[in-house]
Scaffold this active site. Structure first.
Site, mmCIF file in Angstrom:
data_model
loop_
_atom_site.group_PDB
_atom_site.id
_atom_site.type_symbol
_atom_site.label_atom_id
_atom_site.label_comp_id
_atom_site.label_asym_id
_atom_site.label_seq_id
_atom_site.Cartn_x
_atom_site.Cartn_y
_atom_site.Cartn_z
ATOM 1 N N ASN A 115 -20.137 43.301 -9.731
ATOM 2 C CA ASN A 115 -19.982 41.893 -10.059
ATOM 3 C C ASN A 115 -18.493 41.628 -10.168
ATOM 4 O O ASN A 115 -17.829 42.144 -11.065
ATOM 5 C CB ASN A 115 -20.680 41.576 -11.378
ATOM 6 C CG ASN A 115 -20.354 40.195 -11.906
ATOM 7 O OD1 ASN A 115 -20.065 39.288 -11.131
ATOM 8 N ND2 ASN A 115 -20.380 40.036 -13.219
ATOM 9 N N VAL A 147 -27.960 39.001 -8.231
ATOM 10 C CA VAL A 147 -27.880 37.786 -7.411
ATOM 11 C C VAL A 147 -26.421 37.580 -7.057
ATOM 12 O O VAL A 147 -25.532 37.890 -7.850
ATOM 13 C CB VAL A 147 -28.467 36.562 -8.131
ATOM 14 C CG1 VAL A 147 -29.976 36.682 -8.234
ATOM 15 C CG2 VAL A 147 -27.854 36.366 -9.515
ATOM 16 N N MET A 169 -18.801 34.360 -9.248
ATOM 17 C CA MET A 169 -19.135 35.766 -9.129
ATOM 18 C C MET A 169 -20.632 35.973 -9.324
ATOM 19 O O MET A 169 -21.362 35.064 -9.678
ATOM 20 C CB MET A 169 -18.346 36.580 -10.160
ATOM 21 C CG MET A 169 -16.840 36.601 -9.906
ATOM 22 S SD MET A 169 -16.351 37.291 -8.309
ATOM 23 C CE MET A 169 -15.955 35.798 -7.401
ATOM 24 N N CYS A 170 -21.065 37.181 -9.140
ATOM 25 C CA CYS A 170 -22.486 37.502 -9.171
ATOM 26 C C CYS A 170 -22.997 37.672 -10.595
ATOM 27 O O CYS A 170 -22.241 37.620 -11.560
ATOM 28 C CB CYS A 170 -22.725 38.789 -8.379
ATOM 29 S SG CYS A 170 -21.901 38.831 -6.771
ATOM 30 N N ARG A 171 -24.282 37.867 -10.734
ATOM 31 C CA ARG A 171 -24.926 38.262 -11.981
ATOM 32 C C ARG A 171 -25.774 39.495 -11.655
ATOM 33 O O ARG A 171 -26.404 39.572 -10.597
ATOM 34 C CB ARG A 171 -25.838 37.170 -12.530
ATOM 35 C CG ARG A 171 -25.197 35.818 -12.809
ATOM 36 C CD ARG A 171 -24.367 35.813 -14.090
ATOM 37 N NE ARG A 171 -23.022 36.352 -13.862
ATOM 38 C CZ ARG A 171 -22.099 36.464 -14.812
ATOM 39 N NH1 ARG A 171 -22.378 36.100 -16.057
ATOM 40 N NH2 ARG A 171 -20.914 36.937 -14.524
#
Length: 254
Positions: free
Chosen positions: A115, A88, A1-3
């Site tokens: 996220n 990101v 997953m994203c940050r």
């Protein structure tokens, strides 16, 4: 997953959190500490949005990894803003890796980031998507769960709903449609900042001059506080509140 991360407070440079902190967003893009089963590298693009003079935020997004952009550190260092958001991306398998799929998403004077992932996508959100105006569906930036979530949230915000109420509603209806979804949201209009902890980590730090809300602490400084699971953090000029996400699961269209 994203940050992702967001800031609200006295003007500061996004470069401090994106590049200079010991566990900056750049470090989190290739060495995240707490992904909780959602991948290990966030290489599918990045985005940065910030508020300047006008009511609408400015934004920069790219589909390449954050560490490949040699110009961004200087650009981010030239900015001073009282409110900004950056992310990101580690794209969910099967979803496009394109610039338009990257947070933050904008509209109506807001910045938004997701996220996580929606379980059962796309079928699980078909009923909710059908309640959107057809022109909105036909003009979505990208065919991803996050972009559709932003469209659903935008409808509520444009109707004048309180941001926390709108985010709480979105969390509830998406969890009902796709149980087990990962729904960490960030939303700001430059005056209020809201974050949700729903299956992924989220922490905040109040420095007295401002508040950072982030997927992971950006440094080892004291004062980082985890947001409890199934809770929201709301940041305003009056301070920080932690509130339970007692979601209204009504799917009534607005």
């Amino acid at each position: 997953m994203c940050r992702h991360l967001a800031y609200l407070g006295e003007p500061r440079s996004p470069a401090e959190l994106l590049f200079h902190a010991p566990h900056s967003l750049l470090v989190q893009s290739y060495a995240p500490a707490d992904m909780r089963g959602g991948g290990s590298v966030n290489a599918d693009g990045y985005g940065l949005g910030w508020f300047a003079e006008g009511p609408d935020p400015l934004r920069l997004r790219r589909s390449a990894p954050l560490w490949t952009d040699g110009d961004l550190p200087a650009l981010a260092g030239s900015v001073r803003s009282h409110a900004f958001m950056a992310a990101v991306r580690n794209g969910t398998t099967g979803m496009p890796v394109v610039e338009a799929a990257n947070a933050p998403f904008t509209g109506g004077g807001h910045l938004f980031s997701h996220n996580g992932m929606v379980k059962g996508w796309p079928g699980s959100l078909a009923e909710l998507a059908a309640k959107l105006p057809i022109t909105r569906l036909l003009t979505l930036e990208a065919t991803t769960d996050s972009v559709l979530l932003w469209a659903l949230l935008s409808e509520r915000l444009e109707a004048g709903e309180d941001p926390l109420s709108a985010v709480t509603w979105l969390t509830g209806v998406v969890e009902e449609a796709g149980p087990g979804s990962r729904l960490n949201f960030l939303l700001t209009d430059g005056r209020t900042l809201i974050g949700t902890a729903w299956t992924h980590s989220l922490s905040y730090r109040d420095t007295g001059d401002g508040v950072v809300v982030a997927s992971e602490p950006c440094d080892d400084a004291p004062g980082w506080t985890p947001v409890p699971e199934h809770h929201a953090v709301r940041v305003t000029g009056a301070g920080v509140e932690i509130l339970p996400l007692e979601a209204d699961r009504s799917t009534e269209a607005r």
